[in-house]
Scaffold this motif. Structure first.
Motif, PDB file in Angstrom:
ATOM      1  N   SER A 139      38.221  64.707 -36.484  1.00  0.00           N
ATOM      2  CA  SER A 139      38.678  66.062 -36.779  1.00  0.00           C
ATOM      3  C   SER A 139      40.156  66.198 -36.412  1.00  0.00           C
ATOM      4  O   SER A 139      40.598  65.680 -35.390  1.00  0.00           O
ATOM      5  CB  SER A 139      37.843  67.089 -36.013  1.00  0.00           C
ATOM      6  OG  SER A 139      37.980  66.862 -34.653  1.00  0.00           O
ATOM      7  N   ALA A 175      42.705  65.116 -40.889  1.00  0.00           N
ATOM      8  CA  ALA A 175      42.767  65.345 -42.330  1.00  0.00           C
ATOM      9  C   ALA A 175      44.181  65.746 -42.713  1.00  0.00           C
ATOM     10  O   ALA A 175      44.897  66.364 -41.913  1.00  0.00           O
ATOM     11  CB  ALA A 175      41.802  66.455 -42.713  1.00  0.00           C
ATOM     12  N   SER A 205      46.590  67.989 -43.777  1.00  0.00           N
ATOM     13  CA  SER A 205      46.588  69.439 -43.966  1.00  0.00           C
ATOM     14  C   SER A 205      47.879  69.848 -44.685  1.00  0.00           C
ATOM     15  O   SER A 205      48.883  69.147 -44.621  1.00  0.00           O
ATOM     16  CB  SER A 205      46.479  70.149 -42.621  1.00  0.00           C
ATOM     17  OG  SER A 205      47.528  69.716 -41.812  1.00  0.00           O
ATOM     18  N   SER A 220      42.541  73.481 -59.084  1.00  0.00           N
ATOM     19  CA  SER A 220      43.163  72.758 -57.966  1.00  0.00           C
ATOM     20  C   SER A 220      44.195  71.757 -58.505  1.00  0.00           C
ATOM     21  O   SER A 220      45.242  71.546 -57.899  1.00  0.00           O
ATOM     22  CB  SER A 220      42.101  72.062 -57.119  1.00  0.00           C
ATOM     23  OG  SER A 220      41.266  71.284 -57.931  1.00  0.00           O
ATOM     24  N   ARG A 247      42.235  67.497 -54.113  1.00  0.00           N
ATOM     25  CA  ARG A 247      41.146  67.581 -53.136  1.00  0.00           C
ATOM     26  C   ARG A 247      41.584  68.340 -51.879  1.00  0.00           C
ATOM     27  O   ARG A 247      40.827  69.133 -51.314  1.00  0.00           O
ATOM     28  CB  ARG A 247      40.701  66.166 -52.778  1.00  0.00           C
ATOM     29  CG  ARG A 247      39.330  66.115 -52.166  1.00  0.00           C
ATOM     30  CD  ARG A 247      38.849  64.677 -52.077  1.00  0.00           C
ATOM     31  NE  ARG A 247      37.750  64.556 -51.148  1.00  0.00           N
ATOM     32  CZ  ARG A 247      36.524  64.938 -51.402  1.00  0.00           C
ATOM     33  NH1 ARG A 247      36.220  65.455 -52.570  1.00  0.00           N
ATOM     34  NH2 ARG A 247      35.565  64.801 -50.500  1.00  0.00           N
ATOM     35  N   ALA A 248      42.847  68.089 -51.452  1.00  0.00           N
ATOM     36  CA  ALA A 248      43.362  68.805 -50.273  1.00  0.00           C
ATOM     37  C   ALA A 248      43.429  70.304 -50.565  1.00  0.00           C
ATOM     38  O   ALA A 248      43.148  71.136 -49.699  1.00  0.00           O
ATOM     39  CB  ALA A 248      44.744  68.271 -49.912  1.00  0.00           C
ATOM     40  N   GLU A 290      41.468  71.876 -52.669  1.00  0.00           N
ATOM     41  CA  GLU A 290      40.089  72.388 -52.664  1.00  0.00           C
ATOM     42  C   GLU A 290      39.622  72.663 -51.240  1.00  0.00           C
ATOM     43  O   GLU A 290      38.958  73.676 -50.970  1.00  0.00           O
ATOM     44  CB  GLU A 290      39.161  71.388 -53.342  1.00  0.00           C
ATOM     45  CG  GLU A 290      39.132  71.593 -54.845  1.00  0.00           C
ATOM     46  CD  GLU A 290      38.381  70.515 -55.570  1.00  0.00           C
ATOM     47  OE1 GLU A 290      37.435  69.961 -55.001  1.00  0.00           O
ATOM     48  OE2 GLU A 290      38.767  70.218 -56.718  1.00  0.00           O
ATOM     49  N   HIS A 291      39.968  71.750 -50.306  1.00  0.00           N
ATOM     50  CA  HIS A 291      39.601  71.975 -48.897  1.00  0.00           C
ATOM     51  C   HIS A 291      40.280  73.237 -48.374  1.00  0.00           C
ATOM     52  O   HIS A 291      39.674  74.024 -47.643  1.00  0.00           O
ATOM     53  CB  HIS A 291      40.020  70.779 -48.039  1.00  0.00           C
ATOM     54  CG  HIS A 291      39.120  69.597 -48.195  1.00  0.00           C
ATOM     55  ND1 HIS A 291      37.758  69.678 -48.008  1.00  0.00           N
ATOM     56  CD2 HIS A 291      39.364  68.315 -48.534  1.00  0.00           C
ATOM     57  CE1 HIS A 291      37.218  68.488 -48.226  1.00  0.00           C
ATOM     58  NE2 HIS A 291      38.167  67.645 -48.552  1.00  0.00           N
ATOM     59  N   TRP A 292      41.517  73.407 -48.755  1.00  0.00           N
ATOM     60  CA  TRP A 292      42.272  74.585 -48.303  1.00  0.00           C
ATOM     61  C   TRP A 292      41.640  75.869 -48.863  1.00  0.00           C
ATOM     62  O   TRP A 292      41.470  76.852 -48.140  1.00  0.00           O
ATOM     63  CB  TRP A 292      43.732  74.459 -48.760  1.00  0.00           C
ATOM     64  CG  TRP A 292      44.585  75.622 -48.329  1.00  0.00           C
ATOM     65  CD1 TRP A 292      45.174  75.798 -47.126  1.00  0.00           C
ATOM     66  CD2 TRP A 292      44.916  76.768 -49.123  1.00  0.00           C
ATOM     67  NE1 TRP A 292      45.860  76.987 -47.118  1.00  0.00           N
ATOM     68  CE2 TRP A 292      45.721  77.606 -48.317  1.00  0.00           C
ATOM     69  CE3 TRP A 292      44.624  77.172 -50.420  1.00  0.00           C
ATOM     70  CZ2 TRP A 292      46.222  78.819 -48.776  1.00  0.00           C
ATOM     71  CZ3 TRP A 292      45.123  78.384 -50.872  1.00  0.00           C
ATOM     72  CH2 TRP A 292      45.911  79.193 -50.059  1.00  0.00           C
ATOM     73  N   ALA A 346      38.552  76.262 -49.689  1.00  0.00           N
ATOM     74  CA  ALA A 346      37.282  76.480 -48.969  1.00  0.00           C
ATOM     75  C   ALA A 346      37.563  77.088 -47.601  1.00  0.00           C
ATOM     76  O   ALA A 346      36.857  78.010 -47.166  1.00  0.00           O
ATOM     77  CB  ALA A 346      36.531  75.167 -48.836  1.00  0.00           C
ATOM     78  N   ALA A 347      38.610  76.604 -46.922  1.00  0.00           N
ATOM     79  CA  ALA A 347      38.933  77.127 -45.586  1.00  0.00           C
ATOM     80  C   ALA A 347      39.377  78.584 -45.648  1.00  0.00           C
ATOM     81  O   ALA A 347      39.201  79.333 -44.693  1.00  0.00           O
ATOM     82  CB  ALA A 347      40.031  76.277 -44.957  1.00  0.00           C
ATOM     83  N   LYS A 379      36.477  79.651 -52.272  1.00  0.00           N
ATOM     84  CA  LYS A 379      35.816  78.668 -53.125  1.00  0.00           C
ATOM     85  C   LYS A 379      34.356  79.077 -53.333  1.00  0.00           C
ATOM     86  O   LYS A 379      33.443  78.495 -52.729  1.00  0.00           O
ATOM     87  CB  LYS A 379      35.906  77.276 -52.481  1.00  0.00           C
ATOM     88  CG  LYS A 379      35.825  76.169 -53.509  1.00  0.00           C
ATOM     89  CD  LYS A 379      35.969  74.817 -52.875  1.00  0.00           C
ATOM     90  CE  LYS A 379      35.480  73.779 -53.865  1.00  0.00           C
ATOM     91  NZ  LYS A 379      35.160  72.524 -53.239  1.00  0.00           N
TER      92      LYS A 379
END
Lengths: 300, 269
Positions: free
Chosen positions: B66, B69, B71, B97, B115-116, B118-120, B122-123, B127
């Protein structure tokens, strides 16, 4: 000797108040606003006089702007309980088409609620009216006695209230005077919800969270309950999961975003909240000491 | 239970137990039977012990640690918020994205993977997942009836005409109470083929023109008719949208009935 729970104490106190009113007054009535407090009050009245139905009618002072679900619930309850339901709408307000949009919340409340109530009390000659107000709702309600006396002109004088020591109520009144009686005065919002849960009391579904069409007005979520609600040009209501902590006229009642769709979830939400339930009522914010002014003029 | 379904803690406990049993002289097959591990796993644990002692027996933490990643920097995030508030310059109905990554690369010159982003998203709670429509046709419930009566016939017609099926909606993010300094965002989103997300964010509840821009772009990139299942807006109350729909019969707008518990598609995350 069994010890009563705090809800049983409150219930006993409310039942005693209701019986006292029926014994001491000539023509009582129960104001029925269709909300959760009215539901509890009605339940207590039925308990107080069981197995007979309560010896007084229900009075709904209608403004024509309540939620549709409230009207459906009101008619269903009146039919199920078998009590007389008097619905009074101020005919002058109807004639002038008083509404919250063109006339504003203050005039609408004054004409349709305050004047409407006074008209109904006079028309039917009621000398005592039960109301579901609670002390924890609002500061001017907090200082009002359980037996609240009104002059012949229905005015309330907060500086001239009778003491109610040891829960002894002085019910003597002069000719023309009337009493507003608040059997739920000492209940809190949480008590109400717990009692509804424990006694399985039916309430209007609007108290439970569901997806409803709402628009935002000054940060307040207003439900678009019918086609009379004027939308801004280009405005599209959003479907949001909301519920109501208090119910009144729909254009003047704010919803809260919530996921609480069961009574335990509502109680849990209640325990975590730090805002007053009447924060959602537009009419309470009309002006400083708004509620006290309205009450002095005869508002319930 | 297959090893891959065990938590790292439980797997390590069993590997250590397997080594202890092997030291007691039990065969690999017997140890595998007793610990529930596979024979190759028992052998691997035993080999690790012989080569590196007890410390070598536990498996290493799975995945990336953790905080490691990649960021997005403050500048990229600032650009993302700005882009999401606008309509994309391409004819896409909303930002994908991929399009966001390309726009950032064009502006900053630095590579950011879709992909980064998409993670952002979601955070940031931006999403949403598509509705789970598969299997609804067979469900004997209110959502099942709604799907059979109001959705299925339209989708079949559109598919037969070679058209596309989209899902979409409008939502508030974040939900519930938020700190007073955090702005509320009204997210318009669409899910295309295989749940691909196209979105944009507005600072106030979307007006009819925002929805119409979305619909027009959706139709512009389609070759045939388009069926759109939309959740979260009450279009019946909007005369502008009703009038537009009347003139664009190629868009079959299906409002997702309120309070239907459809769930989200677990295959698309």
């Amino acid at each position: 000797m069994t010890t009563l729970t705090h809800l049983q104490r409150l219930e006993a106190e409310s039942i005693q108040i209701m019986r006292e009113v029926v014994a001491e007054t000539e023509n009582p009535v129960m104001l029925y606003s269709v909300g959760k407090d009215s539901a509890v009050m009605l339940h207590l009245a039925r308990k107080a006089f069981a197995p007979s139905p309560p010896p007084f009618p229900l009075l709904h002072v209608d403004t024509r702007w309540k939620f549709r679900a409230m009207y459906e619930f009101r008619d269903r309850m009146a039919e199920e309980i078998g009590m007389d339901l008097i619905v009074h709408i101020n005919p002058e307000g109807v004639e002038k088409d008083i509404n919250p949009f063109t006339h504003g919340s203050a005039i609408h409340t004054d004409v349709m609620k305050t004047e409407g109530l006074k008209q109904a009390l006079e028309k039917y000659g009621f000398d005592a009216a039960f109301g579901g107000a609670r002390r924890d709702e609002e500061k001017s309600r907090a200082k009002e006695r359980v037996f609240s006396f009104r002059t012949a002109a229905h005015r309330w004088d907060p500086k001239n209230q009778r003491p109610e020591l040891w829960k002894l109520y002085n019910t003597r009144k002069h000719k023309g005077e009337s009493i507003r009686v608040f059997p739920l005065s000492n209940w809190t919002e949480l008590d109400i919800w717990q009692y509804i849960y424990l006694q399985n009391i039916p309430i209007v579904p609007l108290y439970y969270s569901a997806e409803r069409p709402v628009v935002e007005r000054d940060g307040t979520l207003i439900m678009v309950d019918d086609e009379r609600m004027p939308l801004e040009p280009g405005e599209v209501p959003m479907m949001r999961k909301v519920r109501f902590r208090t119910l009144g006229c729909y254009p003047l009642t704010g919803a809260i975003e919530s996921e609480a769709d069961t009574l335990p979830a509502i109680i849990q939400e209640m325990l975590l909240t730090n805002t007053s339930e009447r924060q959602g009522r537009v009419i309470d914010h009309d002006s400083a000491a708004s509620m006290e002014k309205k009450k002095q003029e005869g508002y319930f | 239970m297959a090893t891959k379904h065990l938590s790292p803690e439980l797997l390590n406990e069993r590997r250590l137990e397997a080594v202890r049993l092997r030291l007691d002289g039990h065969t690999v097959a017997r140890v595998a039977q007793q610990t529930g591990l596979s024979a190759p796993t028992v052998s691997a644990a035993w080999k690790a012990f012989r080569e590196g002692g007890w410390e070598a027996v536990p498996v290493r933490q799975r995945g990336r640690k953790s905080g490691q990643a990649s960021s997005l920097g403050e500048r990229e995030q600032h650009i993302l918020w700005r882009l999401l508030a606008e309509l994309p310059s391409s004819p896409l109905p909303g930002w994908s994205s991929q399009a966001l990554a390309e726009a950032i690369a064009a502006e900053t010159g630095s590579e950011v993977s879709p992909r980064a982003i998409e993670h952002w998203l979601a955070a940031q709670d931006l999403k949403p997942t598509p509705l789970a429509l598969a299997g609804l046709a067979r469900r004997r419930s209110t959502p099942g009836r709604w799907y059979r009566q109001q959705v299925q016939p339209v989708l079949e017609r559109v598919r037969q005409a070679g058209g596309d099926v989209w899902q979409g909606g409008v939502r508030v993010s974040p939900l519930g109470e938020q700190p007073p300094d955090e702005p509320r965002r009204y997210q318009l989103y669409l899910h295309g083929k295989r749940g691909a997300l196209y979105t944009r964010c507005l600072p106030a509840p979307p007006m009819a023109e925002a929805y119409l821009a979305l619909f027009e772009r959706l139709l512009a990139q389609a070759v045939g008719p388009v069926a759109l299942l939309f959740h979260g807006a009450w279009f019946q109350a909007s005369p502008e949208i009703q009038a537009w729909l009347k003139h664009h019969p190629e868009l079959h707008l299906i409002n997702v009935a309120p309070n239907l518990t459809l769930g989200s598609d677990p295959k698309v995350r």
